[in-house]
Design an enzyme around this catalytic site. Structure first.
Site, short mmCIF file in Angstrom:
data_model
loop_
_atom_site.label_atom_id
_atom_site.label_comp_id
_atom_site.label_asym_id
_atom_site.label_seq_id
_atom_site.Cartn_x
_atom_site.Cartn_y
_atom_site.Cartn_z
N TYR A 40 0.59 -1.32 -0.32
CA TYR A 40 -0.24 -0.24 -0.08
C TYR A 40 1.30 1.22 -0.09
O TYR A 40 0.65 1.91 -0.56
CB TYR A 40 -1.58 -0.17 0.94
CG TYR A 40 -2.44 1.49 1.32
CD1 TYR A 40 -3.58 0.86 0.40
CD2 TYR A 40 -1.14 2.71 2.01
CE1 TYR A 40 -3.76 2.09 0.69
CE2 TYR A 40 -2.73 3.51 1.55
CZ TYR A 40 -4.14 3.24 0.34
OH TYR A 40 -4.76 4.41 0.81
N PHE B 145 -7.65 22.63 -23.06
CA PHE B 145 -7.97 20.96 -24.01
C PHE B 145 -9.25 21.05 -22.49
O PHE B 145 -9.41 21.77 -21.74
CB PHE B 145 -6.87 20.09 -23.47
CG PHE B 145 -6.63 19.43 -23.74
CD1 PHE B 145 -6.94 18.14 -24.89
CD2 PHE B 145 -7.56 18.05 -22.84
CE1 PHE B 145 -7.60 16.82 -24.75
CE2 PHE B 145 -7.80 16.78 -22.87
CZ PHE B 145 -7.90 16.21 -24.11
N THR B 146 -9.78 19.78 -23.22
CA THR B 146 -10.82 19.93 -23.01
C THR B 146 -11.20 19.45 -20.97
O THR B 146 -11.63 20.35 -20.43
CB THR B 146 -11.65 18.50 -23.80
OG1 THR B 146 -11.18 17.73 -23.52
CG2 THR B 146 -12.34 18.99 -25.16
N ASP C 174 1.18 21.24 -19.75
CA ASP C 174 0.87 19.93 -19.91
C ASP C 174 1.87 19.46 -21.13
O ASP C 174 2.09 19.02 -21.73
CB ASP C 174 -0.44 20.16 -20.95
CG ASP C 174 -0.98 19.11 -20.93
OD1 ASP C 174 -0.59 17.60 -20.47
OD2 ASP C 174 -2.03 18.77 -21.14
N LYS D 195 0.04 9.15 -23.44
CA LYS D 195 0.83 9.15 -25.05
C LYS D 195 1.37 8.47 -24.67
O LYS D 195 2.47 7.67 -24.80
CB LYS D 195 -0.22 10.39 -24.95
CG LYS D 195 -1.44 10.88 -25.13
CD LYS D 195 -2.57 10.68 -24.18
CE LYS D 195 -3.78 11.92 -24.29
NZ LYS D 195 -4.53 11.06 -23.24
N ARG E 77 -13.18 16.72 -32.85
CA ARG E 77 -12.61 17.76 -32.48
C ARG E 77 -12.18 19.54 -32.79
O ARG E 77 -12.46 20.07 -34.01
CB ARG E 77 -10.78 17.93 -32.59
CG ARG E 77 -10.65 16.71 -31.72
CD ARG E 77 -10.29 16.37 -30.55
NE ARG E 77 -11.24 16.84 -29.21
CZ ARG E 77 -11.16 16.13 -28.57
NH1 ARG E 77 -10.22 15.78 -27.35
NH2 ARG E 77 -12.57 16.28 -27.12
N PHE F 105 -18.69 16.15 -25.25
CA PHE F 105 -18.42 15.17 -26.62
C PHE F 105 -18.65 13.85 -26.22
O PHE F 105 -18.36 12.86 -26.94
CB PHE F 105 -17.23 15.86 -27.56
CG PHE F 105 -16.23 15.40 -26.13
CD1 PHE F 105 -15.62 16.77 -25.21
CD2 PHE F 105 -15.27 14.39 -26.20
CE1 PHE F 105 -15.11 16.77 -24.34
CE2 PHE F 105 -13.81 14.42 -25.30
CZ PHE F 105 -13.63 15.14 -24.34
N1 F0G Z 1 -3.86 16.85 -21.84
C1 F0G Z 1 -4.01 16.39 -23.23
C2 F0G Z 1 -3.25 17.55 -24.05
C3 F0G Z 1 -4.60 15.58 -22.84
O1 F0G Z 1 -4.34 15.32 -25.14
C4 F0G Z 1 -4.94 15.10 -22.57
C5 F0G Z 1 -5.76 13.57 -22.74
C6 F0G Z 1 -5.42 14.92 -21.04
C7 F0G Z 1 -4.32 15.99 -20.98
C8 F0G Z 1 -5.73 14.04 -19.84
O2 F0G Z 1 -5.44 13.11 -19.38
O3 F0G Z 1 -7.23 11.64 -20.63
O4 F0G Z 1 -5.08 11.29 -19.21
O5 F0G Z 1 -7.52 12.16 -18.15
N2 F0G Z 1 -5.95 13.76 -23.76
C9 F0G Z 1 -7.06 12.25 -24.99
C10 F0G Z 1 -7.29 12.10 -26.38
C11 F0G Z 1 -8.38 11.76 -24.02
O6 F0G Z 1 -7.62 11.60 -26.26
O7 F0G Z 1 -6.64 13.23 -26.91
P1 F0G Z 1 -6.24 11.93 -18.98
#
Ligand code: F0G
Length: 439
Positions: free
Chosen positions: A54, A106-107, A197, A240, A364, A431
């Site tokens: 843990y 970013f979303t 990021d 990624k 997108r 989305f």
């Molecule tokens: N920042 C960027 C630039 C991203 O592309 C993503 C995720 C995140 C943050 C969030 O990270 O998914 O690990 O919580 N991008 C994915 C995509 C979902 O399809 O571009 P996460």
């Protein structure tokens, strides 16, 4: 392989949203490069060495060492994925009424900033909003926009600058070293930290090596470390660049902030030595980081994306130029000029592409951009795109050829395409789960 009638039925049942398809109904899956890459034998071997204690798992220390060595930050807080790190960073630094500037939204990043009470302001160079404009570093920050914003709202209302490299929503476009250095200098003159990021910062480092004067002879690993040195911390989706199916982290140089983050992570993710990951996941990510900065790996990875992009450019299909690091982005406004943006041209295009031959892509554009927090109106992003995202170490050039043929086929039939209407809209990050009907 599925038949055209099976695919027509599947996409209708999925509300014309590729996120709602079953993966077994997909032939080539270019939805995302997130968590979809293939792990190496060395990473799988690491999975067998999981220390599932843990607290104080040895795999955490391997991960911490890899981040310190390759990214250069002093402190590491593990999180289950990128948005876990974004949540903690936003909660720690943002006060209601603050402004967070960033090089395009970013979303999930903007969602967490807004949930903490901030307003996001886009300070990317204007060329980033033009899909046809060819610049080597279209992800750069517009420095005069940044200094005007600081003058307008006051440095005390800007908790940090949100710098992404590469910029996903702009088409996987990189930030130059010179720009990162200038952003850091300007921010620090005003006492504002820069938070990176770092999700695709290795791909960004590769573009610097290829495109920026003075970096051709440096390794991607050296460039990555220098780039991170112009920032005060980072959020990371390990899914990624770092070649794992799950994982992420928050890295910080400041001791006090680290203590606060390692306290908050216990509330939302897990103890500060696992943060929502199993020991084996941390080992796989520690090993993935080492592999990810290999010059040959990253050249092959970005090279495959460029291979697909150039096939489409040769066929005069409208795509975002130059080709980005992780994906080829179709320009749905140019693809379907007869569709109004409120008829969701990119969402419609992703559905037609799936129906054509089972390739799954992602919208997108206006759906991803969501609504303005104050007015409730749809954001109308200049870029209305479909992303063909390439997982790492998964597909062959033959898969790229088939994808290109399918896109060209859909392009040839573009005149008869119909738009969509949204029939279900979730409150957050719509989305992912919105549903549509064809007009
Ligand atoms: N920042 C960027 C630039 C991203 O592309 C993503 C995720 C995140 C943050 C969030 O990270 O998914 O690990 O919580 N991008 C994915 C995509 C979902 O399809 O571009 P996460």
């Amino acid at each position: 392989m599925t038949s055209p009638s099976e695919r027509a039925q599947a996409i209708r049942a999925a509300g014309y949203n590729t996120f709602l398809l079953r993966s077994e109904d997909v032939y080539i899956d270019l939805l995302t490069d997130s968590g979809t890459s293939a792990m190496s034998d060395y990473q799988w071997a690491g999975m067998m060495l999981g220390d599932e204690a843990y607290a104080g798992s040895r795999n955490f220390y391997h991960l911490q060492e890899a981040i310190q060595e390759y990214y250069g930050y002093r402190h590491v807080v593990p999180t289950h994925q990128g948005r876990g790190a974004e949540h903690i960073l936003s909660k720690m630094l943002i006060n209601p009424g603050d402004t967070v500037p960033g090089n395009m939204y970013f979303t999930t990043t903007r969602m967490h900033q807004e949930l903490s009470g901030a307003t996001f302001v886009d300070i990317i160079v204007p060329e980033a909003h033009d899909p046809r404009c060819e610049l080597p570093f279209k992800g750069n920050v517009d420095l005069s926009a940044l200094s005007n914003l600081i003058a307008r709202v006051g440095a005390e209302h800007i908790p940090y600058i949100s710098l992404a490299a590469t910029v996903n929503m702009a088409g996987g476009q990189p930030v130059s070293m010179a720009n990162a250095r200038a952003v850091y200098d300007l921010a620090h003159q005003h006492g504002i930290p820069v938070m990176l990021d770092a999700t695709r910062a290795v791909e960004n480092a590769y573009f610097i090596q290829q495109r920026e004067d003075g970096y051709a002879a440096k390794s991607v690993a050296q460039i990555l470390k220098e780039f991170c040195s112009y920032t005060d911390g980072c959020t990371m989706s390990g899914k990624k660049d770092a070649l794992v199916n799950i994982g992420g982290w928050l890295a910080l140089n400041d001791q006090d902030l680290y203590e606060e983050a390692s306290n908050l992570v216990v509330v939302y993710e897990g103890l500060h030595t696992y943060g929502g990951m199993a020991g084996r996941d941390m080992e796989a990510m520690a090993r993935g980081i080492v592999e990810s900065v290999g010059d040959e790996h990253i050249r092959a990875r970005v090279g495959q994306v460029e291979y697909l992009g150039h096939k489409l450019i040769e066929a005069d299909v409208p795509v975002v130029r130059p080709i980005g690091g992780h994906a080829v982005y179709l320009d749905a406004k140019a693809f379907y000029p007869h569709l109004d943006q409120e008829q969701f041209p990119a969402q419609a295009l992703a559905a037609y592409l799936y129906e054509d031959c089972g390739v799954r892509a992602m919208e997108r554009g206006i759906v991803s951009a969501g609504r303005d927090r104050e007015t409730g109106e749809n954001h109308h992003p200049a870029l209305e795109l479909v992303r063909l995202t390439i997982p790492r170490r998964v597909y062959t050039q033959a898969h790229m050829d088939l994808t290109a043929e399918s896109v060209i086929d859909v392009y040839e039939r573009r005149a008869s395409a119909k738009g969509l209407k949204m029939v279900y809209e979730p409150r957050y990050l719509r989305f992912f789960q919105a549903r549509f009907e064809r007009l």
